[in-house]
Design an enzyme around this catalytic site. Structure first.
Site, PDB file in Angstrom:
ATOM      1  CG  ASN A 154     -11.184 -78.052   8.058  1.00 48.25           C
ATOM      2  OD1 ASN A 154     -11.355 -79.119   8.636  1.00 48.25           O
ATOM      3  ND2 ASN A 154     -10.393 -77.915   7.025  1.00 48.25           N
ATOM      4  CD  GLU A 211      -6.456 -83.647   4.090  1.00 45.32           C
ATOM      5  OE1 GLU A 211      -5.455 -82.886   4.132  1.00 45.32           O
ATOM      6  OE2 GLU A 211      -7.606 -83.287   4.330  1.00 45.32           O
ATOM      7  CB  CYS A 215      -6.552 -79.149   3.978  1.00 51.33           C
ATOM      8  SG  CYS A 215      -7.881 -80.122   3.312  1.00 51.33           S
ATOM      9  CD  GLU A 254     -10.182 -89.410   4.328  1.00 44.93           C
ATOM     10  OE1 GLU A 254      -9.948 -88.196   4.451  1.00 44.93           O
ATOM     11  OE2 GLU A 254     -10.829 -90.082   5.133  1.00 44.93           O
TER      12      GLU A 254
HETATM   13  P1  NAD Z   1      -4.284 -78.850  15.890  1.00 46.71           P
HETATM   14  O1  NAD Z   1      -3.225 -79.492  15.096  1.00 46.71           O
HETATM   15  O2  NAD Z   1      -4.087 -78.717  17.356  1.00 46.71           O
HETATM   16  O3  NAD Z   1      -5.667 -79.634  15.705  1.00 46.71           O
HETATM   17  C1  NAD Z   1      -6.141 -80.053  14.460  1.00 46.71           C
HETATM   18  C2  NAD Z   1      -7.133 -81.158  14.726  1.00 46.71           C
HETATM   19  O4  NAD Z   1      -6.450 -82.266  15.290  1.00 46.71           O
HETATM   20  C3  NAD Z   1      -8.191 -80.773  15.761  1.00 46.71           C
HETATM   21  O5  NAD Z   1      -9.432 -81.268  15.354  1.00 46.71           O
HETATM   22  C4  NAD Z   1      -7.736 -81.441  17.060  1.00 46.71           C
HETATM   23  O6  NAD Z   1      -8.831 -81.830  17.873  1.00 46.71           O
HETATM   24  C5  NAD Z   1      -7.025 -82.646  16.532  1.00 46.71           C
HETATM   25  N1  NAD Z   1      -5.948 -83.085  17.416  1.00 46.71           N
HETATM   26  C6  NAD Z   1      -5.005 -82.312  18.017  1.00 46.71           C
HETATM   27  N2  NAD Z   1      -4.163 -83.075  18.742  1.00 46.71           N
HETATM   28  C7  NAD Z   1      -4.589 -84.354  18.593  1.00 46.71           C
HETATM   29  C8  NAD Z   1      -4.127 -85.610  19.077  1.00 46.71           C
HETATM   30  N3  NAD Z   1      -3.027 -85.724  19.845  1.00 46.71           N
HETATM   31  N4  NAD Z   1      -4.811 -86.723  18.727  1.00 46.71           N
HETATM   32  C9  NAD Z   1      -5.900 -86.648  17.929  1.00 46.71           C
HETATM   33  N5  NAD Z   1      -6.376 -85.492  17.425  1.00 46.71           N
HETATM   34  C10 NAD Z   1      -5.721 -84.359  17.750  1.00 46.71           C
HETATM   35  O7  NAD Z   1      -4.549 -77.453  15.282  1.00 46.71           O
HETATM   36  P2  NAD Z   1      -5.737 -76.413  15.351  1.00 46.71           P
HETATM   37  O8  NAD Z   1      -5.287 -75.199  16.065  1.00 46.71           O
HETATM   38  O9  NAD Z   1      -7.051 -76.996  15.748  1.00 46.71           O
HETATM   39  O10 NAD Z   1      -5.784 -76.131  13.813  1.00 46.71           O
HETATM   40  C11 NAD Z   1      -4.751 -75.402  13.229  1.00 46.71           C
HETATM   41  C12 NAD Z   1      -3.933 -76.176  12.244  1.00 46.71           C
HETATM   42  O11 NAD Z   1      -4.427 -77.468  12.005  1.00 46.71           O
HETATM   43  C13 NAD Z   1      -4.004 -75.468  10.921  1.00 46.71           C
HETATM   44  O12 NAD Z   1      -2.932 -74.587  10.812  1.00 46.71           O
HETATM   45  C14 NAD Z   1      -3.956 -76.549   9.922  1.00 46.71           C
HETATM   46  O13 NAD Z   1      -2.628 -76.754   9.512  1.00 46.71           O
HETATM   47  C15 NAD Z   1      -4.364 -77.788  10.627  1.00 46.71           C
HETATM   48  N6  NAD Z   1      -5.665 -78.280  10.212  1.00 46.71           N
HETATM   49  C16 NAD Z   1      -5.715 -78.980   9.064  1.00 46.71           C
HETATM   50  C17 NAD Z   1      -6.930 -79.455   8.632  1.00 46.71           C
HETATM   51  C18 NAD Z   1      -7.028 -80.224   7.360  1.00 46.71           C
HETATM   52  O14 NAD Z   1      -8.091 -80.306   6.802  1.00 46.71           O
HETATM   53  N7  NAD Z   1      -5.949 -80.843   6.912  1.00 46.71           N
HETATM   54  C19 NAD Z   1      -8.078 -79.201   9.355  1.00 46.71           C
HETATM   55  C20 NAD Z   1      -7.996 -78.471  10.542  1.00 46.71           C
HETATM   56  C21 NAD Z   1      -6.778 -78.020  10.970  1.00 46.71           C
END
Ligand code: NAD
Length: 480
Positions: free
Chosen positions: A154, A252, A286, A460
């Site tokens: 994001n 985070e 977020c 951070e």
């Molecule tokens: P997701 O949880 O699958 O992935 C989120 C991020 O984590 C991605 O960049 C992914 O590459 C990474 N990731 C996933 N599994 C991982 C692992 N085992 N080890 C290391 N990295 C891993 O979800 P998504 O479909 O990409 O995003 C949707 C949800 O993720 C949202 O609903 C939101 O809650 C959350 N999200 C939060 C933030 C934030 O800034 N806190 C940012 C992006 C997504």
């Protein structure tokens, strides 16, 4: 406008490695659904090379003065400023946000580089009075070692900038696995550091299957600190991996930010600010304001003004200057919006703006406003991470605070009021890592960014950002 092609590479031990002989993954433009290029995945051998180079570079990097390290970070910040438009264009292409937002993100990323460059010089220890004559107690602050960072799609420049420069400013080295969906911005950060003279191995940038890469890196004894931004579910998993190796983690993990709007504000002005805050980056933030608790006296006026402004936002490619809101980053987010809205509708919610996908190509979903929502609707407790705003009336301050605190999340919260005593009560009682009073601007290089409860731990930015990468060593010194 000429559109740059993405230069998709791994950056390991100071070398740029391309797709030859490696598995690849397609990077998609979310505004069109079309390919932007093939991203190489790091093999297990690549990850081992990254670990070895990080370990070797740590010995040299920590031996350099904080001033020297800071100079490299500052030079890189200057390059980011020079390349702002180029990197912002790449960001809008691979992530979808508007070019104006991307330009700002590159600028703030440069500020984060500059902050970390300076902050590294303030890794102060302390001298504690000894108990006996001639005794001296010293507390030294030392870099923790090799760090592993995992960042989402994001904010593909800002979130990596915080993790990379926090580590490097403190004298640590960093291996980052940035999001495979938006790799090119992190590659550009690495390019700026490389061009600024960063020694090989101080930063490694890898991509791959997230679970495989994170397990490989975190289980290595070389890695001494983990930092992750993403969903709560993945955060829990990462924290578990870190705990196995007794490694500290900064997590985070998103939120479901409440906004308390009291009846002593300019309703139209707050509604306009709220729409800008909500639909920034299509709500994929977020700290995105999501649950708008509005005093019952102004509820109707606020909901009408908010819905009108939301409904008039123009959807389109982030690179089109007319665009008010870009696409969602991937089809998963569109499906998630459809499912949450359908569930809320089935429970009786009214859709006063949007409520459907938009556009004939790409991954668009309209800016959406829901009212009259059943408290049991999924969207009331699941983070939408997209362009959904929920507007809910409240009768008293106590009720509003209780509703704001009702979820397990605790990242950001916002309140709009001109009552000073109330502001003090809100600051005391709202459960969140960050609280915006009469503003949605709550992130800067010099202030801490992080959450409480399920939103994670550690921060951070600010002085806290450096702390996360330092350990304390106590030296007790007696006379010889
Ligand atoms: P997701 O949880 O699958 O992935 C989120 C991020 O984590 C991605 O960049 C992914 O590459 C990474 N990731 C996933 N599994 C991982 C692992 N085992 N080890 C290391 N990295 C891993 O979800 P998504 O479909 O990409 O995003 C949707 C949800 O993720 C949202 O609903 C939101 O809650 C959350 N999200 C939060 C933030 C934030 O800034 N806190 C940012 C992006 C997504």
């Amino acid at each position: 406008m000429s559109v740059p092609s993405l230069d998709l590479k791994l950056y390991i031990a100071g070398e740029w490695l391309d797709a030859r002989g490696r598995q690849t993954e397609e990077v998609i433009n979310p505004a069109t659904g079309l390919s932007l290029g093939q991203l190489p995945h790091a093999s297990a051998a690549d990850l081992d090379t990254a670990l070895e180079s990080s370990e070797a570079a740590f010995l040299k990097w920590r031996a350099m003065s904080a001033l020297e390290r800071g100079q490299i970070l500052r030079t890189a910040a200057g390059l980011l400023r020079q390349r702002q438009h180029h990197i912002a264009t790449i960001m809008s292409l691979e992530q979808g946000k508007t070019l104006a937002e991307s330009m700002l993100e590159v600028l703030i990323s440069a500020e984060v580089f500059e902050w970390s460059a300076e902050e590294g010089r303030r890794a102060y220890g302390r001298v504690v009075p000894g108990r006996f004559p001639g005794w001296r107690n010293t507390v030294l602050r030392q870099p923790i070692g090799v760090t592993a960072a995992f960042t989402p799609w994001n904010f593909p420049a800002l979130i990596p900038a915080r993790k990379i420069t926090g580590a490097l400013g403190a004298g640590c080295t960093c291996i980052i696995k940035a999001a495979e969906e938006t790799p090119a911005c992190t590659i550009e950060l690495a390019r700026a550091l490389h061009d600024a003279g960063l020694p090989p191995g101080v930063l490694n940038v890898v991509f791959g299957v997230p679970a495989t890469v994170s397990e490989h890196l975190i289980s290595s004894p070389v890695v001494r600190k983990v930092s992750f931004t993403g969903s709560v579910a993945v955060g829990r998993h990462i924290a578990g991996l870190a705990a196995q190796g007794v490694k500290p983690a900064t997590l985070e993990l998103g939120g479901h930010a409440p906004v308390l709007v009291f009846d002593d504000v300019d309703v139209q002005r707050v509604a306009r600010a709220a729409v800008a805050g909500k639909y920034r980056n299509a709500g994929q933030v977020c700290v995105s304001p999501t649950r708008f608790f509005v005093h019952e006296k102004i509820y109707r006026e606020f909901a009408a003004a908010f819905s009108d402004a939301a409904g008039s936002l123009r959807l389109g490619s982030g690179l089109d200057p007319q665009t008010g809101m870009g696409p969602l980053a991937n089809p998963r987010r569109v499906a998630a919006m459809e499912s949450l809205v359908e569930d809320a509708r089935a429970g009786g919610a009214k859709v006063s703006a949007g409520g459907a996908p938009g556009g004939s190509e790409g991954f668009f979903y309209k800016p959406t406003v829901l009212t009259d929502i059943d408290p049991g609707a999924r969207v009331m407790s699941e983070e939408p991470f997209g362009p959904l705003a929920l507007i809910i009336p409240f009768a008293s301050e106590e009720q509003a605070i209780a509703q704001a605190n009702a979820l397990p999340f605790g990242l950001a919260a916002y309140a709009f009021t001109s009552n000073a005593d109330r502001i003090t009560r809100l600051a005391d009682h709202i459960e969140s890592g960050m609280l915006g009073i009469n503003t949605f601007l709550i992130a800067s290089a010099e202030t801490p960014f992080g959450g409480v409860k399920d939103s994670g731990y550690g921060a951070e930015g600010g002085t806290e950002g450096l702390d996360a990468y330092l350990t304390s060593k106590y030296v007790a010194q007696a006379p010889a």
